[in-house]
Design an enzyme around this catalytic site. Structure first.
Site, PDB file in Angstrom:
ATOM      1  N   ALA A  11      40.877   3.523 -12.152  1.00  0.00           N
ATOM      2  CA  ALA A  11      40.386   4.952 -12.013  1.00  0.00           C
ATOM      3  C   ALA A  11      40.943   5.828 -11.210  1.00  0.00           C
ATOM      4  O   ALA A  11      40.817   6.892 -10.825  1.00  0.00           O
ATOM      5  CB  ALA A  11      38.792   4.532 -10.948  1.00  0.00           C
ATOM      6  N   GLY A 100      54.109  -0.124 -12.875  1.00  0.00           N
ATOM      7  CA  GLY A 100      54.721   1.466 -12.528  1.00  0.00           C
ATOM      8  C   GLY A 100      54.549   1.693 -11.129  1.00  0.00           C
ATOM      9  O   GLY A 100      54.988   2.707 -10.799  1.00  0.00           O
ATOM     10  N   THR A 102      55.336   2.281  -7.255  1.00  0.00           N
ATOM     11  CA  THR A 102      56.585   2.571  -6.421  1.00  0.00           C
ATOM     12  C   THR A 102      56.223   2.235  -5.049  1.00  0.00           C
ATOM     13  O   THR A 102      54.910   2.018  -4.630  1.00  0.00           O
ATOM     14  CB  THR A 102      56.977   4.153  -6.686  1.00  0.00           C
ATOM     15  OG1 THR A 102      56.119   4.928  -6.412  1.00  0.00           O
ATOM     16  CG2 THR A 102      57.193   4.123  -8.109  1.00  0.00           C
ATOM     17  N   PHE A 127      58.403   5.950 -16.214  1.00  0.00           N
ATOM     18  CA  PHE A 127      58.236   5.526 -17.691  1.00  0.00           C
ATOM     19  C   PHE A 127      58.486   6.713 -18.688  1.00  0.00           C
ATOM     20  O   PHE A 127      58.164   6.534 -19.848  1.00  0.00           O
ATOM     21  CB  PHE A 127      56.903   4.747 -17.808  1.00  0.00           C
ATOM     22  CG  PHE A 127      57.274   3.301 -17.333  1.00  0.00           C
ATOM     23  CD1 PHE A 127      57.720   2.432 -18.098  1.00  0.00           C
ATOM     24  CD2 PHE A 127      56.393   3.157 -16.089  1.00  0.00           C
ATOM     25  CE1 PHE A 127      57.604   0.927 -17.716  1.00  0.00           C
ATOM     26  CE2 PHE A 127      56.437   1.765 -15.410  1.00  0.00           C
ATOM     27  CZ  PHE A 127      57.070   0.649 -16.525  1.00  0.00           C
ATOM     28  N   HIS A 157      56.514  16.277  -5.500  1.00  0.00           N
ATOM     29  CA  HIS A 157      55.526  15.709  -5.929  1.00  0.00           C
ATOM     30  C   HIS A 157      54.309  16.475  -5.368  1.00  0.00           C
ATOM     31  O   HIS A 157      54.307  17.148  -4.338  1.00  0.00           O
ATOM     32  CB  HIS A 157      55.457  14.241  -5.880  1.00  0.00           C
ATOM     33  CG  HIS A 157      56.356  13.385  -6.816  1.00  0.00           C
ATOM     34  ND1 HIS A 157      57.903  13.320  -6.519  1.00  0.00           N
ATOM     35  CD2 HIS A 157      56.040  12.960  -8.092  1.00  0.00           C
ATOM     36  CE1 HIS A 157      58.266  12.589  -7.512  1.00  0.00           C
ATOM     37  NE2 HIS A 157      57.344  12.286  -8.665  1.00  0.00           N
ATOM     38  N   HIS A 158      53.016  15.863  -6.092  1.00  0.00           N
ATOM     39  CA  HIS A 158      51.703  16.441  -5.771  1.00  0.00           C
ATOM     40  C   HIS A 158      51.512  15.696  -4.145  1.00  0.00           C
ATOM     41  O   HIS A 158      51.976  15.080  -3.767  1.00  0.00           O
ATOM     42  CB  HIS A 158      50.747  15.739  -6.714  1.00  0.00           C
ATOM     43  CG  HIS A 158      50.917  14.431  -6.825  1.00  0.00           C
ATOM     44  ND1 HIS A 158      50.099  13.495  -5.954  1.00  0.00           N
ATOM     45  CD2 HIS A 158      51.440  13.719  -7.557  1.00  0.00           C
ATOM     46  CE1 HIS A 158      50.211  12.177  -6.450  1.00  0.00           C
ATOM     47  NE2 HIS A 158      51.083  12.348  -7.279  1.00  0.00           N
ATOM     48  N   LYS A 161      50.842  12.022  -3.062  1.00  0.00           N
ATOM     49  CA  LYS A 161      51.703  11.019  -3.383  1.00  0.00           C
ATOM     50  C   LYS A 161      52.047  10.176  -1.768  1.00  0.00           C
ATOM     51  O   LYS A 161      52.200  11.050  -0.855  1.00  0.00           O
ATOM     52  CB  LYS A 161      53.116  11.471  -3.888  1.00  0.00           C
ATOM     53  CG  LYS A 161      54.139  10.483  -4.063  1.00  0.00           C
ATOM     54  CD  LYS A 161      54.954  10.542  -5.066  1.00  0.00           C
ATOM     55  CE  LYS A 161      56.294   9.484  -5.349  1.00  0.00           C
ATOM     56  NZ  LYS A 161      55.576   8.395  -5.993  1.00  0.00           N
TER      57      LYS A 161
HETATM   58  P1  NAD Z   1      46.061   6.786  -7.358  1.00  0.00           P
HETATM   59  O1  NAD Z   1      46.014   6.746  -5.955  1.00  0.00           O
HETATM   60  O2  NAD Z   1      45.419   7.919  -7.973  1.00  0.00           O
HETATM   61  O3  NAD Z   1      45.648   5.507  -7.966  1.00  0.00           O
HETATM   62  C1  NAD Z   1      45.796   4.178  -7.906  1.00  0.00           C
HETATM   63  C2  NAD Z   1      44.848   3.215  -7.987  1.00  0.00           C
HETATM   64  O4  NAD Z   1      44.982   2.002  -7.617  1.00  0.00           O
HETATM   65  C3  NAD Z   1      43.160   3.914  -7.362  1.00  0.00           C
HETATM   66  O5  NAD Z   1      42.372   3.999  -8.191  1.00  0.00           O
HETATM   67  C4  NAD Z   1      42.923   2.774  -6.337  1.00  0.00           C
HETATM   68  O6  NAD Z   1      41.671   2.535  -6.032  1.00  0.00           O
HETATM   69  C5  NAD Z   1      43.514   1.449  -7.060  1.00  0.00           C
HETATM   70  N1  NAD Z   1      43.765   0.113  -6.543  1.00  0.00           N
HETATM   71  C6  NAD Z   1      44.205   0.333  -4.921  1.00  0.00           C
HETATM   72  N2  NAD Z   1      44.196  -0.970  -4.877  1.00  0.00           N
HETATM   73  C7  NAD Z   1      43.874  -1.898  -6.022  1.00  0.00           C
HETATM   74  C8  NAD Z   1      43.553  -3.285  -6.050  1.00  0.00           C
HETATM   75  N3  NAD Z   1      43.755  -4.178  -5.086  1.00  0.00           N
HETATM   76  N4  NAD Z   1      43.243  -3.578  -7.196  1.00  0.00           N
HETATM   77  C9  NAD Z   1      42.966  -2.646  -8.302  1.00  0.00           C
HETATM   78  N5  NAD Z   1      43.076  -1.340  -8.079  1.00  0.00           N
HETATM   79  C10 NAD Z   1      43.532  -0.958  -6.982  1.00  0.00           C
HETATM   80  O7  NAD Z   1      47.767   6.681  -7.563  1.00  0.00           O
HETATM   81  P2  NAD Z   1      48.460   7.151  -8.992  1.00  0.00           P
HETATM   82  O8  NAD Z   1      48.839   8.582  -8.874  1.00  0.00           O
HETATM   83  O9  NAD Z   1      47.785   6.597 -10.098  1.00  0.00           O
HETATM   84  O10 NAD Z   1      49.950   6.332  -8.862  1.00  0.00           O
HETATM   85  C11 NAD Z   1      49.646   4.909  -8.614  1.00  0.00           C
HETATM   86  C12 NAD Z   1      51.270   4.483  -8.343  1.00  0.00           C
HETATM   87  O11 NAD Z   1      51.921   4.621  -9.783  1.00  0.00           O
HETATM   88  C13 NAD Z   1      51.905   4.888  -7.275  1.00  0.00           C
HETATM   89  O12 NAD Z   1      52.807   3.966  -6.652  1.00  0.00           O
HETATM   90  C14 NAD Z   1      52.635   5.959  -8.011  1.00  0.00           C
HETATM   91  O13 NAD Z   1      54.044   6.556  -7.328  1.00  0.00           O
HETATM   92  C15 NAD Z   1      53.095   5.269  -9.309  1.00  0.00           C
HETATM   93  N6  NAD Z   1      53.389   6.175 -10.240  1.00  0.00           N
HETATM   94  C16 NAD Z   1      54.662   5.653 -11.406  1.00  0.00           C
HETATM   95  C17 NAD Z   1      55.113   6.306 -12.536  1.00  0.00           C
HETATM   96  C18 NAD Z   1      56.003   5.553 -13.250  1.00  0.00           C
HETATM   97  O14 NAD Z   1      56.343   6.363 -14.472  1.00  0.00           O
HETATM   98  N7  NAD Z   1      56.507   4.532 -12.827  1.00  0.00           N
HETATM   99  C19 NAD Z   1      54.322   7.520 -12.602  1.00  0.00           C
HETATM  100  C20 NAD Z   1      53.369   8.273 -12.094  1.00  0.00           C
HETATM  101  C21 NAD Z   1      52.923   7.416 -10.692  1.00  0.00           C
END
Ligand code: NAD
Length: 273
Positions: A11, A100, A102, A127, A157-158, A161
């Site tokens: 979500a 993904g 971080t 990615f 970033h937004h 983050k």
């Molecule tokens: P976000 O906060 O919108 O989403 C994270 C989701 O993880 C939330 O919905 C949260 O409820 C859920 N979550 C937390 N604990 C959980 C658990 N125990 N089980 C299942 N779900 C759980 O954050 P985002 O913007 O989607 O980013 C998520 C991560 O991805 C961050 O670490 C961000 O830096 C990273 N990111 C990586 C890349 C890449 O290309 N590698 C790109 C964008 C973001």
């Protein structure tokens, strides 16, 4: 071959984008499981309806173990603690995992490596294919300039983050440090304030901007007297990360036990784009 994909963090900002990327992928990938944290108010919601479309039949649940036999690969974009918990479940089953997320501490990084030693793992701080090309350009520039320039990494970033500097900025720093034979833990300077004195040439500076809805910008500056080179990547949509992660997931299913990153995926010409 159709690859059955599960998403943790379904979500979240990236989770929703991943679900859309999988829906758009047509043949190669199909979403079969969507996991959120147990406290999420969206447990039971249909992923298709969450994206504003028709019901898909995939509802958000909180227990990866219960649906693990319905997936061929897991894509995780959550928080480090959750990634480690999901990695343990994948490891029990030898289930390939794309990470993904971080912001891992050094200890969490070691724990993830240990937990996933017996399964295929693809982890990347970014990615997006363009960022992975940026790594190569930065390596070439660092090698060409050597110690003749000051190197600074600026990322934006937004406002939501939670880690800084970004995992991508740190990886860019690692690329530069390796190319120049430096130890990033010694060379990195994270932000500056007050009477700090002249800059050391052997340092690598990091600056972080957090504002509004910036998806992700990275600039690497190579500056000397009289000129500077800047290499910039700007993500304008999370879809670039999501498509890359789905490509990595499809590729990872065919790989043997080992640790991979997005460079490995892109280097394989057989990888589905
Ligand atoms: P976000 O906060 O919108 O989403 C994270 C989701 O993880 C939330 O919905 C949260 O409820 C859920 N979550 C937390 N604990 C959980 C658990 N125990 N089980 C299942 N779900 C759980 O954050 P985002 O913007 O989607 O980013 C998520 C991560 O991805 C961050 O670490 C961000 O830096 C990273 N990111 C990586 C890349 C890449 O290309 N590698 C790109 C964008 C973001």
């Amino acid at each position: 071959m159709t690859v059955r994909v599960g998403i943790t963090g379904a979500a979240g900002r990236m989770g929703r984008m991943l679900a859309q990327a999988i829906a758009d992928s047509g043949a190669p990938a199909v979403l079969t499981a969507a996991i959120e944290r147990p406290e999420s108010t969206l447990l039971g919601a249909d992923v298709g309806e969450l994206l504003g479309g028709e019901a898909s039949g995939v509802v958000i649940s909180s227990d990866l173990s219960a649906v693990a036999d319905q997936i061929d690969v897991l894509i995780d974009f959550t928080v480090p603690e959750a990634s480690l918990a999901q990695a343990a479940i994948c490891a029990e089953r030898g289930l390939p995992m794309v990470v993904g997320t971080t912001g891992f501490s050094a200890e969490q990084t070691r724990a993830l490596a240990t937990a996933t030693a017996g399964m295929p793992l693809c982890q990347a701080p970014n990615f997006a294919p363009g960022v992975n090309l940026t790594f190569k350009l930065v390596e070439a520039a660092a090698k060409a300039f050597g110690d003749s320039v000051d190197i600074e990494i600026v990322e934006a970033h937004h406002r939501h983050k939670i880690d800084a500097p970004s995992g991508t900025a740190l990886s860019l720093g690692e690329v530069v440090a390796k190319a120049l034979g430096r130890d990033l833990s010694q060379a990195a300077v994270f932000g500056r304030e007050g009477p700090i004195g002249a800059r050391g040439r052997d340092t690598i500076g990091f600056s972080t901007i957090r504002a509004g809805d910036i998806v992700g910008d990275h600039t690497i500056i190579f500056a000397s007297e009289g000129e500077r080179l800047e290499i910039t990547h700007r993500a304008s949509s999370r879809m670039a990360f999501a498509r890359g992660a789905v490509q990595a997931a499809c590729w990872l299913v065919g790989q043997s036990i080992g640790r991979y990153d997005m460079q490995d995926v892109l280097a394989d010409k057989e990888s589905i784009t």
